[in-house]
Design an enzyme around this catalytic site. Structure first.
Site, short mmCIF file in Angstrom:
data_model
loop_
_atom_site.label_atom_id
_atom_site.label_comp_id
_atom_site.label_asym_id
_atom_site.label_seq_id
_atom_site.Cartn_x
_atom_site.Cartn_y
_atom_site.Cartn_z
N HIS A 1 -5.13 0.37 11.64
CA HIS A 1 -4.58 -0.73 10.84
C HIS A 1 -3.68 -1.59 11.73
O HIS A 1 -3.25 -1.18 12.81
CB HIS A 1 -3.80 -0.22 9.62
CG HIS A 1 -2.57 0.58 9.98
ND1 HIS A 1 -1.41 0.00 10.42
CD2 HIS A 1 -2.33 1.92 9.96
CE1 HIS A 1 -0.51 0.92 10.66
NE2 HIS A 1 -1.05 2.11 10.39
N ASP B 1 -7.78 20.87 3.45
CA ASP B 1 -7.35 21.97 4.31
C ASP B 1 -6.01 22.52 3.81
O ASP B 1 -5.00 21.81 3.76
CB ASP B 1 -7.21 21.46 5.75
CG ASP B 1 -7.12 22.60 6.75
OD1 ASP B 1 -6.07 23.28 6.76
OD2 ASP B 1 -8.08 22.80 7.50
N SER C 1 -2.07 7.76 10.86
CA SER C 1 -3.08 6.70 10.91
C SER C 1 -3.70 6.64 12.30
O SER C 1 -3.01 6.74 13.32
CB SER C 1 -2.44 5.34 10.57
OG SER C 1 -1.38 5.06 11.45
#
Length: 445
Positions: free
Chosen positions: A247, A374, A389
């Site tokens: 991003h 998980d 990210s």
């Protein structure tokens, strides 16, 4: 009357036959037969029409594709069975399907090179120098007579990027201070070249002398750099190109995307994690590690992350060999993995689910919805946290995308983008493999 009834009966019969044909499996398979198909070298695709007849498949370029294991230009095929298409090398070909010399359908096949990249997962420190100085606010200068902002009076807006002063390029606040003081002492105005969105403006600013310290001021809060921590997504061993974050990096005050003048990535080490909760996304806390050892240079900051060149192959990779990449249309809903760091500098693999795949033919940032499954990662982080990210997403042995955002109200879930769009912004051409919902609050991970 009899003729009219007969005509109505025939019309109804034809409508019934048409409905039966249209709803039949062969018709549906034939109508859904792709007109364009992208494949990578070494992959295999099954095409199906389910028509119970023998037909002919014409291959325009047998050097590019083999059909049903043969390199013949015309292949007799049983249309009730799947046809196997195997690409041999990069290029284009067209497959035309016929029945008794009657064309049924055709597909254009675009074969792309088998591009392989090292998936990342390493935590990195990001240091950006802006291309100019970014205006993040106005402040009042007291010249003894009145309080005002010379910059605001000259028409400078918050979010503007000042790239030139008196025809001199600037990217350092010390340069700005020196030029403003010189102009003020000589009672001269300063000519500013300002970038505002896609516009370039020339503005005139008259510095004001602050009576408190006798320094000349613009009446502007400015910023010339930014720093933070993220995750490396991929590294191309051929071009040495890298991509990270998934991003754009925006200024914290203005929300504007930072225009890169210069930038570097360095090693980072995760020291602790604030666990994410509903309404409060968590965060990785990390420190820059061995800052003098620059890993690479940043040249672009785009909606899909930061991109540039690395000096050498990144260390601490989870995989010893590079992995193939998946095209956007090859990503599927189902189990997948992410690579990320939750302690120190160790890259680990964690289970996720690709819950929803958003079909995209053009670059867009939110390509898939992912959910962390998980148990160990959920216990450690609560799901997706800021600083994660850029974590690469792996599915069926291929790099398919990167983690980009977390849902504020559900930190176990978030968005990912397709790796294909990141590669475009990195200047990696897939054709040659050479560089060239529901309303939810989301936050960059």
């Amino acid at each position: 009357m009899i003729r009219q009834n007969k005509r109505k009966w025939m019309g109804s019969f034809l409508l019934l036959i048409t409905a039966l044909v249209v709803s039949s499996t062969p018709f549906r398979d034939l109508s859904s037969f792709p007109h364009e198909l992208r494949m990578t070298e070494g992959s295999l695709k099954q095409l199906r029409v389910s028509v119970p007849v023998m037909g002919t498949l014409v291959n325009s370029n047998p050097d590019i594709l083999h059909v049903n294991g043969t390199k013949a230009r015309e292949v007799s095929v049983d249309l009730s069975k799947p046809m196997s298409v195997e690409p041999l090398r990069a290029g284009q070909a067209q497959l035309q399907l016929k029945w008794r010399n009657i064309p049924l359908t055709a597909v254009k096949v675009d074969v792309l090179p088998d591009l392989r990249l090292y998936p990342g997962g390493q935590s990195i420190g990001v240091k950006l120098q802006t291309a100019g100085v970014l205006v993040v606010g106005h402040h009042l200068v007291d010249d003894g007579k009145k309080k005002y902002s010379p910059g605001e009076q000259s028409g400078v807006h918050v979010g503007d990027m000042i790239v030139k002063m008196n025809d001199l390029y600037i990217n350092d606040m010390n340069d700005v201070k020196k030029l403003i003081n010189e102009a003020g002492k000589n009672n001269h105005p300063v000519q500013l070249l300002v970038v505002r969105g896609k516009e370039k403006l020339t503005l005139t600013l008259h510095p004001a002398k602050d009576k408190r310290d006798n320094e000349y001021r613009m009446g502007l809060y400015i910023r010339d750099s930014a720093a933070g921590v993220g995750t490396l997504t991929f590294y191309d061993p051929k071009s040495k190109a890298f991509g990270a974050l998934g991003h754009v990096i925006s200024d914290v005050d203005t929300g504007q995307a930072i225009v890169v003048g210069d930038g570097q990535i360095v090693q980072a080490s995760v020291t602790s994690i604030e666990k994410g909760q509903s309404g409060n996304p968590g965060e990785k806390f990390a420190r820059f590690y061995n800052e003098s050892e620059v890993l690479g240079s940043i040249t672009k900051n785009t909606p899909f992350g930061i991109f540039g060149k690395m000096k050498e192959e990144p260390k601490r990779s989870f995989y010893d060999e590079p992995l193939p990449v998946a095209l956007a249309e090859q990503v599927e809903e189902g189990p997948a993995k992410i690579l990320t760091v939750v302690n120190g500098q160790k890259v680990e693999e964690f289970d996720i689910e690709i819950a929803n795949v958003i079909k995209q033919h053009f670059p867009a940032t939110k390509g898939m919805i992912i959910k962390v499954t998980d148990k160990r990662l959920l216990e450690k982080t609560g799901g997706i946290v800021q600083g994660m990210s850029g974590s690469p997403i792996i599915q069926k042995g291929k790099i398919v995308g990167a983690v980009t955002h977390v849902f504020v109200n559900d930190p176990t879930s978030g968005y990912g983008c397709y790796i294909e769009w990141m590669l475009q912004d990195a200047g990696i051409n897939l054709r040659s493999s050479e560089p060239q919902t529901q309303a939810l609050h989301v936050k960059a991970a």
